[in-house]
Design a protein around this motif. Structure first.
Motif, PDB file in Angstrom:
ATOM      1  N   LYS A   2     121.216  38.109  75.180  1.00 48.12           N
ATOM      2  CA  LYS A   2     119.926  37.064  75.789  1.00 48.12           C
ATOM      3  C   LYS A   2     120.152  35.696  74.337  1.00 48.12           C
ATOM      4  O   LYS A   2     119.772  36.139  73.257  1.00 48.12           O
ATOM      5  CB  LYS A   2     118.753  37.144  76.108  1.00 48.12           C
ATOM      6  N   LYS A   3     120.100  34.866  74.958  1.00 52.57           N
ATOM      7  CA  LYS A   3     119.875  33.427  73.975  1.00 52.57           C
ATOM      8  C   LYS A   3     118.744  33.318  73.383  1.00 52.57           C
ATOM      9  O   LYS A   3     118.131  32.821  74.158  1.00 52.57           O
ATOM     10  CB  LYS A   3     120.965  32.096  74.068  1.00 52.57           C
ATOM     11  N   HIS A   4     117.891  33.101  72.725  1.00 53.32           N
ATOM     12  CA  HIS A   4     116.503  32.328  72.584  1.00 53.32           C
ATOM     13  C   HIS A   4     117.015  30.921  71.483  1.00 53.32           C
ATOM     14  O   HIS A   4     117.663  30.804  70.638  1.00 53.32           O
ATOM     15  CB  HIS A   4     115.905  32.983  71.131  1.00 53.32           C
ATOM     16  N   ILE A   5     116.159  30.248  72.044  1.00 51.79           N
ATOM     17  CA  ILE A   5     115.802  28.198  71.031  1.00 51.79           C
ATOM     18  C   ILE A   5     114.306  28.871  70.564  1.00 51.79           C
ATOM     19  O   ILE A   5     112.867  28.809  70.996  1.00 51.79           O
ATOM     20  CB  ILE A   5     115.983  27.925  72.433  1.00 51.79           C
ATOM     21  N   GLU A  29     119.312  27.459  68.556  1.00 50.85           N
ATOM     22  CA  GLU A  29     119.237  28.992  69.401  1.00 50.85           C
ATOM     23  C   GLU A  29     120.351  29.945  68.656  1.00 50.85           C
ATOM     24  O   GLU A  29     120.594  30.231  67.407  1.00 50.85           O
ATOM     25  CB  GLU A  29     119.707  28.991  70.503  1.00 50.85           C
ATOM     26  N   ASP A  65     111.890  30.198  73.022  1.00 50.24           N
ATOM     27  CA  ASP A  65     112.124  29.504  74.180  1.00 50.24           C
ATOM     28  C   ASP A  65     111.005  28.722  75.685  1.00 50.24           C
ATOM     29  O   ASP A  65     110.373  29.785  76.410  1.00 50.24           O
ATOM     30  CB  ASP A  65     112.187  31.661  75.439  1.00 50.24           C
ATOM     31  N   SER A  66     110.691  27.471  75.199  1.00 50.71           N
ATOM     32  CA  SER A  66     109.923  27.305  75.881  1.00 50.71           C
ATOM     33  C   SER A  66     108.228  27.499  75.933  1.00 50.71           C
ATOM     34  O   SER A  66     107.430  26.577  76.422  1.00 50.71           O
ATOM     35  CB  SER A  66     110.294  27.383  77.107  1.00 50.71           C
TER      36      SER A  66
END
Length: 70
Positions: A2-5, A29, A65-66
């Motif tokens: 999973k990518k995280h930002i 990311e 992740d926002s």
């Protein structure tokens, strides 16, 4: 995987009436390699300390992740 930002917005920091960081915006990311470039005293380490919560900054907005962290 999973990518995280990580997203930073509006980061400002002054030290002894000298502006080190002014309205910094950064978005990265997982999987990316980034570098912070600048002269001595330009605020690179202060920015990293703000991201990790070691140093305070007024009106900062840090999102992972926002999800906003103040």
């Amino acid at each position: 995987m999973k990518k995280h930002i990580l997203e930073l917005d509006g980061i400002q920091k002054k030290f002894n009436q000298k502006t080190l960081l002014s309205d910094v915006y950064l978005k990265c990311e997982t999987g990316e390699i980034i570098g912070l470039l600048g002269r001595n005293g330009s605020g690179r380490i202060s920015l990293i300390k703000i991201i990790f919560g070691i140093e305070s900054a007024p009106d900062k907005c840090i999102r992972v992740d926002s999800l906003t962290k103040k």
